[in-house]
Design an enzyme around this catalytic site. Sequence first.
Site, short mmCIF file in Angstrom:
data_model
loop_
_atom_site.label_atom_id
_atom_site.label_comp_id
_atom_site.label_asym_id
_atom_site.label_seq_id
_atom_site.Cartn_x
_atom_site.Cartn_y
_atom_site.Cartn_z
N ASP A 198 0.88 -1.18 0.00
CA ASP A 198 0.00 0.00 0.00
C ASP A 198 0.91 1.23 0.00
O ASP A 198 1.97 1.22 0.63
CB ASP A 198 -0.90 -0.01 1.27
N SER A 213 -1.38 6.39 0.72
CA SER A 213 -1.87 7.73 0.31
C SER A 213 -3.29 7.99 0.81
O SER A 213 -3.73 9.13 0.92
CB SER A 213 -1.85 7.83 -1.22
N ARG A 234 -29.68 2.72 -5.19
CA ARG A 234 -28.42 2.00 -5.32
C ARG A 234 -28.52 0.65 -4.60
O ARG A 234 -29.47 0.43 -3.84
CB ARG A 234 -27.27 2.80 -4.68
N GLY A 244 -23.63 13.56 -13.06
CA GLY A 244 -22.97 12.25 -13.26
C GLY A 244 -23.67 11.11 -12.54
O GLY A 244 -23.36 9.94 -12.77
N TYR A 265 -18.26 -4.23 -8.13
CA TYR A 265 -18.94 -3.92 -6.86
C TYR A 265 -20.08 -2.95 -7.11
O TYR A 265 -19.95 -2.02 -7.93
CB TYR A 265 -18.02 -3.19 -5.89
N TYR A 319 -12.40 8.09 -13.58
CA TYR A 319 -12.31 6.96 -12.64
C TYR A 319 -13.01 5.74 -13.25
O TYR A 319 -12.41 4.66 -13.36
CB TYR A 319 -12.96 7.30 -11.29
N SER A 325 -16.11 -2.13 -10.88
CA SER A 325 -17.20 -1.35 -10.31
C SER A 325 -18.42 -1.36 -11.22
O SER A 325 -18.29 -1.42 -12.45
CB SER A 325 -16.73 0.11 -10.12
N LYS A 378 -11.58 1.82 -14.83
CA LYS A 378 -12.08 0.47 -14.51
C LYS A 378 -12.41 -0.27 -15.80
O LYS A 378 -12.10 -1.45 -15.96
CB LYS A 378 -13.33 0.55 -13.61
N ARG A 431 -26.87 15.57 -8.35
CA ARG A 431 -25.41 15.68 -8.52
C ARG A 431 -25.07 15.25 -9.94
O ARG A 431 -25.53 14.18 -10.39
CB ARG A 431 -24.70 14.79 -7.51
C1 WQD Z 1 -24.96 7.10 -3.48
C2 WQD Z 1 -26.27 7.87 -3.61
C3 WQD Z 1 -25.98 10.09 -4.48
C4 WQD Z 1 -23.77 11.71 -1.09
C5 WQD Z 1 -19.75 5.82 -6.14
C6 WQD Z 1 -18.87 5.46 -7.29
C7 WQD Z 1 -18.76 3.97 -7.42
C8 WQD Z 1 -18.32 3.37 -6.10
C9 WQD Z 1 -19.28 3.77 -4.99
C10 WQD Z 1 -15.93 3.14 -6.15
C11 WQD Z 1 -26.34 8.68 -4.91
C12 WQD Z 1 -26.52 10.13 -3.06
C13 WQD Z 1 -24.45 10.85 -1.94
C14 WQD Z 1 -24.46 12.79 -0.48
C15 WQD Z 1 -26.47 12.11 -1.58
N1 WQD Z 1 -17.02 3.83 -5.77
N2 WQD Z 1 -25.77 11.05 -2.18
N3 WQD Z 1 -25.79 12.94 -0.75
O1 WQD Z 1 -22.14 7.63 -6.60
O2 WQD Z 1 -23.54 5.51 -6.26
O3 WQD Z 1 -21.05 5.36 -6.40
O4 WQD Z 1 -19.28 5.22 -4.95
O5 WQD Z 1 -15.87 2.10 -6.76
O6 WQD Z 1 -17.83 3.68 -8.41
O7 WQD Z 1 -19.47 5.96 -8.47
O8 WQD Z 1 -22.09 6.35 -4.39
O9 WQD Z 1 -22.29 7.04 -2.04
O10 WQD Z 1 -21.52 8.76 -3.74
O11 WQD Z 1 -23.90 8.02 -3.73
O12 WQD Z 1 -27.68 12.27 -1.82
O13 WQD Z 1 -23.89 13.60 0.31
O14 WQD Z 1 -26.35 8.82 -2.56
O15 WQD Z 1 -26.61 11.08 -5.28
O16 WQD Z 1 -27.67 8.67 -5.36
P1 WQD Z 1 -22.30 6.29 -5.99
P2 WQD Z 1 -22.38 7.59 -3.42
#
Ligand code: WQD
Length: 339
Positions: free
Chosen positions: A31, A34, A231, A297, A177, A150, A125, A154, A295
């Site tokens: 590791d 970082s 999710r 993306g 994942y 990112y 992912s 992948k 948000r």
């Molecule tokens: C989950 C949901 C947000 C924060 C990302 C990466 C994915 C993996 C997991 C690495 C979404 C909402 C979030 C907040 C919110 N990472 N949210 N308020 O974006 O599904 O996946 O992390 O492998 O590759 O893309 O996860 O936890 O950021 O968001 O409403 O303060 O929660 O909009 O719907 P995400 P997340």
Amino acid sequence: MKILVTGGLGFIGSHTVVELQNQGFDVIIVDDLSNTSLEVLDGISNITGKIPAFEKLDLREKNKVQDFFNRHHDISGVIHFAASKAVGESVGNPLLYYENNLNSLIYILQELQKKEEASFIFSSSCTVYGQAEKMPITEDALVQAAMSPYGNTKQIGEEIIIDTAKVTNINAILLRYFNPIGSHPSAEIGELPLGVPQNLVPFITQTGMGLRKELSVYGNDYPTSDGTAVRDYIHVVDLAKAHVIALQRLLDKKNIEKVETFNLGTGTGSSVLEVIHAFEKVSGQKLPYKLVDRRAGDVIEAYANTDKANTILGWKAESTLEEGMDSAWKWEQKVRKAK
Ligand code: WQD
């Protein structure tokens, strides 16, 4: 059997090292520290009673990677977690992501291809699917244009592995994942909170501790049951166990193809509001939040079809969303007390 775990002091990596040690594997971790700290080694050994071997290593340094493998000829398998993983950061700093995530992968594969045989597990992912057409998402769903550098690393990483496995003795399993959450029930290891959390669950638990004023819910105008995005939140211990099963499949030469792909999720989708309610239930406290714009993306919904992992790997996620939230909350309380 000595297994190399790159990024083994990270969130998913450390939980996987625990499960590998529980199954009697001899583990060595590399590791670059970082995005984690050496204390995680103590957390792991507090759980298993065994301190894994560790070497600080920046996998972007090719000669250092070659030197490592020259000193460790007896590595039978590699589980490769080491990568930068913040979606938002990758948009602003793409070259950091392409250099770190792809060069580290290439240098490791270049060493593995010299071996008689090598088993390689890749941390991928569900991001590769983008907004999939159909729910739940199967492994043969279209891999769509990545929404971030990112996610692109992948996708490209998977392609590099597939092309390399075709012409070498490397056998690989790609694990896609969904959303990893929670922490080990001992609360000895968990998601290290470095900076403002991007992910939902650590932001919730930090808000629950009063470290954040309130949670911003990104969008409540999605075409879902309650308007918030959906999710598949999978407990990190369930995820870790899947890695050991996948590795054992390759070591036992049970894989049918040189490269196999599995979605790792619970198979159930949960909305942001449902996650909030799960937190409130396990913590016994109301969570302050406000509804704000979407948000950029974000996809509307993503949850896994887990049939392939269930039937071929013989693995199934066991923990519920509430159990995930409960372990995440216990970890947060412990981390804050230690501060
Ligand atoms: C989950 C949901 C947000 C924060 C990302 C990466 C994915 C993996 C997991 C690495 C979404 C909402 C979030 C907040 C919110 N990472 N949210 N308020 O974006 O599904 O996946 O992390 O492998 O590759 O893309 O996860 O936890 O950021 O968001 O409403 O303060 O929660 O909009 O719907 P995400 P997340």
